[in-house]
Design a protein around this motif. Structure first.
Motif, PDB file in Angstrom:
ATOM      1  N   ALA A   1      51.000  25.132  75.099  1.00 12.77           N
ATOM      2  CA  ALA A   1      49.642  25.547  75.462  1.00 12.77           C
ATOM      3  C   ALA A   1      48.605  24.644  74.812  1.00 12.77           C
ATOM      4  O   ALA A   1      47.563  24.357  75.407  1.00 12.77           O
ATOM      5  N   TRP A   2      48.881  24.189  73.580  1.00 10.01           N
ATOM      6  CA  TRP A   2      47.928  23.299  72.913  1.00 10.01           C
ATOM      7  C   TRP A   2      47.831  21.967  73.651  1.00 10.01           C
ATOM      8  O   TRP A   2      46.743  21.435  73.841  1.00 10.01           O
ATOM      9  N   LEU A   3      48.989  21.423  74.040  1.00  9.08           N
ATOM     10  CA  LEU A   3      48.978  20.165  74.777  1.00  9.08           C
ATOM     11  C   LEU A   3      48.252  20.339  76.106  1.00  9.08           C
ATOM     12  O   LEU A   3      47.409  19.513  76.483  1.00  9.08           O
ATOM     13  N   ALA A   4      48.552  21.422  76.812  1.00 14.23           N
ATOM     14  CA  ALA A   4      47.916  21.671  78.105  1.00 14.23           C
ATOM     15  C   ALA A   4      46.407  21.821  77.962  1.00 14.23           C
ATOM     16  O   ALA A   4      45.652  21.496  78.889  1.00 14.23           O
TER      17      ALA A   4
ATOM     18  N   ASN B   1      45.118  28.137  71.000  1.00 15.42           N
ATOM     19  CA  ASN B   1      45.617  29.222  71.826  1.00 15.42           C
ATOM     20  C   ASN B   1      46.930  29.728  71.214  1.00 15.42           C
ATOM     21  O   ASN B   1      47.873  28.959  71.058  1.00 15.42           O
ATOM     22  N   PRO B   2      47.039  31.027  70.879  1.00 19.40           N
ATOM     23  CA  PRO B   2      48.250  31.507  70.206  1.00 19.40           C
ATOM     24  C   PRO B   2      49.336  32.003  71.157  1.00 19.40           C
ATOM     25  O   PRO B   2      50.250  32.706  70.712  1.00 19.40           O
ATOM     26  N   ASP B   3      49.255  31.672  72.427  1.00 27.41           N
ATOM     27  CA  ASP B   3      50.199  32.157  73.441  1.00 27.41           C
ATOM     28  C   ASP B   3      51.638  32.078  72.924  1.00 27.41           C
ATOM     29  O   ASP B   3      52.178  30.985  72.745  1.00 27.41           O
ATOM     30  N   PRO B   4      52.301  33.215  72.654  1.00 21.26           N
ATOM     31  CA  PRO B   4      53.637  33.175  72.048  1.00 21.26           C
ATOM     32  C   PRO B   4      54.723  32.692  73.000  1.00 21.26           C
ATOM     33  O   PRO B   4      55.830  32.401  72.555  1.00 21.26           O
TER      34      PRO B   4
ATOM     35  N   VAL C   1      37.537  18.587  72.556  1.00 19.64           N
ATOM     36  CA  VAL C   1      38.585  17.988  73.381  1.00 19.64           C
ATOM     37  C   VAL C   1      39.973  18.478  73.006  1.00 19.64           C
ATOM     38  O   VAL C   1      40.859  18.585  73.859  1.00 19.64           O
ATOM     39  N   ALA C   2      40.211  18.781  71.735  1.00 24.84           N
ATOM     40  CA  ALA C   2      41.552  19.108  71.257  1.00 24.84           C
ATOM     41  C   ALA C   2      41.848  20.600  71.293  1.00 24.84           C
ATOM     42  O   ALA C   2      42.967  21.012  71.615  1.00 24.84           O
TER      43      ALA C   2
ATOM     44  N   PRO D   1      48.896  16.281  79.765  1.00 25.53           N
ATOM     45  CA  PRO D   1      48.972  17.565  79.065  1.00 25.53           C
ATOM     46  C   PRO D   1      50.094  18.495  79.521  1.00 25.53           C
ATOM     47  O   PRO D   1      50.377  19.473  78.825  1.00 25.53           O
ATOM     48  N   ARG D   2      50.724  18.211  80.650  1.00 23.50           N
ATOM     49  CA  ARG D   2      51.828  19.084  81.086  1.00 23.50           C
ATOM     50  C   ARG D   2      53.160  18.340  81.095  1.00 23.50           C
ATOM     51  O   ARG D   2      54.130  18.771  81.715  1.00 23.50           O
ATOM     52  N   ASN D   3      53.217  17.247  80.381  1.00 25.16           N
ATOM     53  CA  ASN D   3      54.404  16.393  80.420  1.00 25.16           C
ATOM     54  C   ASN D   3      55.358  16.724  79.273  1.00 25.16           C
ATOM     55  O   ASN D   3      55.102  17.595  78.444  1.00 25.16           O
TER      56      ASN D   3
END
Length: 503
Positions: free
Chosen positions: A256-259, A247-250, A443-444, A406-408
């Motif tokens: 975003a990758w972790l989430a 996800n390239p969310d700037p 998964v990743a 993922p949100r930590n």
């Protein structure tokens, strides 16, 4: 071969002698690159030699590319980037150079021309020189090291799994400890690790090779590197394959990758559950797939309360978070499903197998430092504990398999350096020459994030979604339809007319 080499060397010298100032003014005026993404035509020619290592293809050659540590001061300190190549197997059919862009951050493609590059079909190996590299900061390129404590190198620590009760206090303390170590031991180079700078290094490598354009096969984090390169240097892209897409969310980038692991696990765990309930499976965990998920959750909760000693592991116990991390690792590849099932069966019996072998701490130190520096320098993370407490609580309620991880807070929550540049916003400006290939269950890099990259690239890209499970689609965990589509594009330039699904 000799004539082809002389032609390439002549082209390289022509590139080197270009007027860098004129290139810079023109590119910036056209809005094609940022001011710091210029002056790359000054790259010196490469001195190719035989590579060290007996396991490599004897055709593979190695060299060191000199690049500025800080592109804002290109005449300042230089660092070395280790690069490799296997030349086209048919010079008469040669089209150019195919850059093999690794995942990570912290991954290397230095041996890829000898390894996964040889899985490419013959017509692709004929069309391209296969180019690998170790990104800045990663040995044998000029390397960095944070000097972390041994315990902080555990995967269950590097992934920010919260405490059993959901508390993030321990994660924030770990983030501060790791960030302090990187500041004390990482040197100046760790401040100049970023995706922008990796893209600039690749363009300098392009110039040193004497190539007007490059093609690329980027995997996982390499899809973001490839996207950033295509954004900064659109006129220098030929055929780009982005495989297992970030996800390239700037506004978030690595956050975003972790989430994304939340949805990635939800997409993929059912495949493990089906496998783990099949009759005749020696690692069978339950009679039905529906029973496997609650079985895993109960076992993880039990191990939160009652860890089992595990000498030789890091940490030296099997606790709930180590089991969860093993689950995450296992879901990257269906071939690894037995590892998770075997560990669950062993934990149920209370007798664990020997701890799996781990890479040497020195290698982990280097990879972790490159990963931390790149992730934290690309975008600023929140520093407030309250932000992570809220995110973890919401995530634990909705996605119990990943327990809020993922949100930590990772090390970036306490990173001592502000990003030197804003994140790159990936757009649809540039030629339509990008093919995205994406497994439906990953998964990743879940398909939900890949669709964000597809949306950002707009008319520049076509996306092939593959009905398969695992991370890494092309020539790895995909299917024949997806592989044939990518191979055809690399060999001939032919893409599907529109987004397509490979059943």
């Amino acid at each position: 071969m000799g004539a082809a080499k002389k032609i390439r060397e002549a082209r390289s010298m022509t590139q080197i002698k270009r007027n860098a100032a004129l290139v810079a003014v023109t590119a910036v005026a056209l809005g094609m690159v940022t001011p710091l993404a210029v002056a790359v035509e000054q790259a010196p020619a490469l001195d190719w030699k035989k590579c060290a290592g007996s396991t490599l293809d004897p055709r593979q050659q190695c060299a060191t590319l000199e690049v500025p540590m800080d592109y804002a001061h290109p005449d300042g300190r230089k660092i070395g980037i280790a690069v490799s190549r296997i030349p086209s197997e048919n010079p008469d059919a040669r089209r150019g150079a195919l850059f093999l862009i690794p995942g990570g951050p912290g991954g290397s493609s230095l041996t890829d021309p000898s390894n996964k590059g040889q899985k490419l079909p013959q017509e692709v190996r004929d069309a391209y020189d296969l180019i690998g590299f170790a990104p800045r900061g990663l040995a044998p390129s000029t390397s960095v090291d944070c000097g972390l404590e041994h315990g902080d190198l555990a995967l269950s620590k590097l992934r920010p799994w919260p405490a059993a009760d959901g508390s993030v206090d321990g994660n924030m303390a770990t983030a501060r400890r790791m960030a302090d170590a990187c500041a004390a031991n990482g040197g100046e180079l760790i401040q100049h690790l970023s995706t922008r700078n990796e893209a600039r290094d690749l363009d300098r490598l392009r110039a040193a090779l004497g190539e007007r354009k490059i093609s690329a096969w980027g995997v996982s984090y390499g899809t973001y590197v490839g996207s950033v390169y295509a954004q900064l240097f659109p006129a220098r892209t030929d055929r780009f394959v982005l495989d297992s897409n970030d996800n390239p969310d700037p506004t978030k980038v690595s956050r975003a990758w972790l989430a994304g692991h939340e949805q990635g696990v939800e997409d993929t765990f059912p495949e493990f559950a089906k496998w783990a309930s099949e009759p005749g499976n020696p690692y069978r965990l339950a009679d039905t797939a529906a029973e496997v998920r609650p079985l895993f959750l109960r076992l993880a909760e039990r191990l939160d309360r009652e860890p089992i000693p595990w000498p030789g592991a890091n940490p030296e116990e099997l606790n709930g978070n180590v089991l969860r991390q093993t689950m995450l690792d296992t879901l990257y590849d269906p071939d690894h499903f037995p590892a998770l099932a075997a560990l669950m069966l062993a934990a149920q019996s209370g007798t664990l197998p020997p701890a799996p072998a781990s890479p040497p701490d020195a290698a982990l130190q280097n990879v972790t430092a490159v990963g931390a520096g790149t992730l934290c320098n690309d975008v600023a993370w929140p520093t407030s504990t309250a932000v992570y407490e809220k995110g973890v609580a919401e995530s634990r309620a909705k996605y119990p398999l990943t327990a809020g991880m993922p949100r930590n807070a990772m090390v970036c929550a306490a990173w001592p350096y502000a990003p030197k540049e804003p994140p790159v916003r990936v757009t649809d400006r540039g030629p339509s020459n990008i093919l995205l290939v994406q497994n439906e269950r990953d998964v990743a890099t879940p398909v939900s994030g890949a669709l964000k990259l597809r949306e950002a690239l707009g008319r520049r890209a076509v996306m092939v979604t593959v009905n398969s499970t695992g991370h890494g689609s092309y020539l790895r965990n995909g299917n024949a339809c997806g592989d044939e589509t990518v191979s055809r594009f690399l060999a001939t330039g032919q893409r599907p007319a529109a987004d397509t699904y490979c059943r």
